[in-house]
Design a protein around this motif. Structure first.
Motif, PDB file in Angstrom:
ATOM      1  N   VAL A 130       0.845  -1.235  -0.198  1.00 37.58           N
ATOM      2  CA  VAL A 130      -0.088  -0.065  -0.104  1.00 37.58           C
ATOM      3  C   VAL A 130       0.863   1.197  -0.092  1.00 37.58           C
ATOM      4  O   VAL A 130       1.918   1.222   0.828  1.00 37.58           O
ATOM      5  CB  VAL A 130      -0.934  -0.099   1.156  1.00 37.58           C
ATOM      6  N   ARG A 131       0.680   2.012  -0.758  1.00 37.08           N
ATOM      7  CA  ARG A 131       1.700   3.148  -1.316  1.00 37.08           C
ATOM      8  C   ARG A 131       0.986   4.341  -0.820  1.00 37.08           C
ATOM      9  O   ARG A 131      -0.280   4.645  -1.393  1.00 37.08           O
ATOM     10  CB  ARG A 131       1.978   3.121  -2.431  1.00 37.08           C
ATOM     11  N   PHE A 132       1.796   5.485  -0.484  1.00 38.99           N
ATOM     12  CA  PHE A 132       1.307   6.738  -0.326  1.00 38.99           C
ATOM     13  C   PHE A 132       2.526   7.869  -0.728  1.00 38.99           C
ATOM     14  O   PHE A 132       3.463   7.756  -0.722  1.00 38.99           O
ATOM     15  CB  PHE A 132       1.126   7.052   1.334  1.00 38.99           C
ATOM     16  N   MET A 133       1.832   8.999  -1.133  1.00 34.53           N
ATOM     17  CA  MET A 133       2.639   9.990  -1.732  1.00 34.53           C
ATOM     18  C   MET A 133       3.236  10.794  -0.457  1.00 34.53           C
ATOM     19  O   MET A 133       2.294  11.159   0.118  1.00 34.53           O
ATOM     20  CB  MET A 133       1.999  10.885  -2.737  1.00 34.53           C
ATOM     21  N   ILE A 134       4.505  10.961  -0.327  1.00 37.75           N
ATOM     22  CA  ILE A 134       5.119  11.842   0.318  1.00 37.75           C
ATOM     23  C   ILE A 134       5.933  12.727  -0.205  1.00 37.75           C
ATOM     24  O   ILE A 134       6.574  12.743  -1.243  1.00 37.75           O
ATOM     25  CB  ILE A 134       5.849  10.845   1.258  1.00 37.75           C
ATOM     26  N   GLU A 135       5.984  13.838   0.188  1.00 39.41           N
ATOM     27  CA  GLU A 135       6.949  15.128  -0.216  1.00 39.41           C
ATOM     28  C   GLU A 135       8.194  15.348   0.586  1.00 39.41           C
ATOM     29  O   GLU A 135       8.031  15.008   1.911  1.00 39.41           O
ATOM     30  CB  GLU A 135       6.141  16.693  -0.024  1.00 39.41           C
TER      31      GLU A 135
END
Length: 183
Positions: A130-135
């Motif tokens: 499960v992937r999340f966008m991170i800055e």
């Protein structure tokens, strides 16, 4: 994000990518298994990853994974933690040394079910990632972990040339480009 929130997000999750859409139900089914968040579930288990981008959306941070020998997004095993956002952020910090990571949004960015090859004492199994966008900022100092051979920022334009064909990385790149159009 607890187990019920994850299941609810998965039930609402839609993607135009055929491969990704094909295994959403597998992820939903896995939420029912009490061992789903532990690597002891030898058939497969949840992992969480961070698709790390700079705020201008021109670069992504990838690691040359020591065990797999491939450039990948940062992430790892849940090890019993059902809060996959926390897992993704923890793994990203541990693998990059970055402390100023910012979650772009708390909804799922991408899903990938992939096979992990057999190693001594570990049979071949699936990771339900499960992937999340991170800055993160390009200027912040990177500290490579012992899980990596290398750690580097890549321009979006150079990713394919540098890492070769990886459909899941290409999908996340495309999603990032499409999200820019929507902003």
């Amino acid at each position: 994000m607890d187990r019920l929130t994850l299941k609810a997000q998965l039930q609402k999750y839609r993607t135009p990518y055929e491969e990704e859409a094909g295994f959403i139900q597998d992820f939903i089914n896995l939420t029912e298994d009490p061992l789903a968040y532990k690597r002891e579930r030898l058939a497969g288990h949840f992992t969480a990853s961070s698709w790390i981008v700079n705020p201008a959306r021109t670069h992504t941070l990838l690691t040359l994974h020591k065990k797999l020998g491939r450039w990948l997004q940062l992430g790892g095993h849940a090890d019993g933690d059902e809060d996959l956002i926390a897992v993704a952020l923890k793994e990203a910090q541990e693998e990059s040394g970055l402390s100023n990571l910012r979650l772009v949004e708390s909804s799922i960015f991408d899903l990938d079910k992939h096979i992990i090859p057999e190693r001594p004492h570990v049979p071949e199994h699936f990771h339900y990632d499960v992937r999340f966008m991170i800055e993160a900022e390009l200027k912040d100092q990177l500290v490579m972990s012992n899980e990596s051979i290398s750690l580097a920022w890549f321009t979006f334009d150079s990713v394919v040339d540098m890492i070769g064909y990886n459909p899941s990385i290409l999908r996340m790149l495309e999603k990032t480009s499409k999200s820019e159009i929507l902003l």
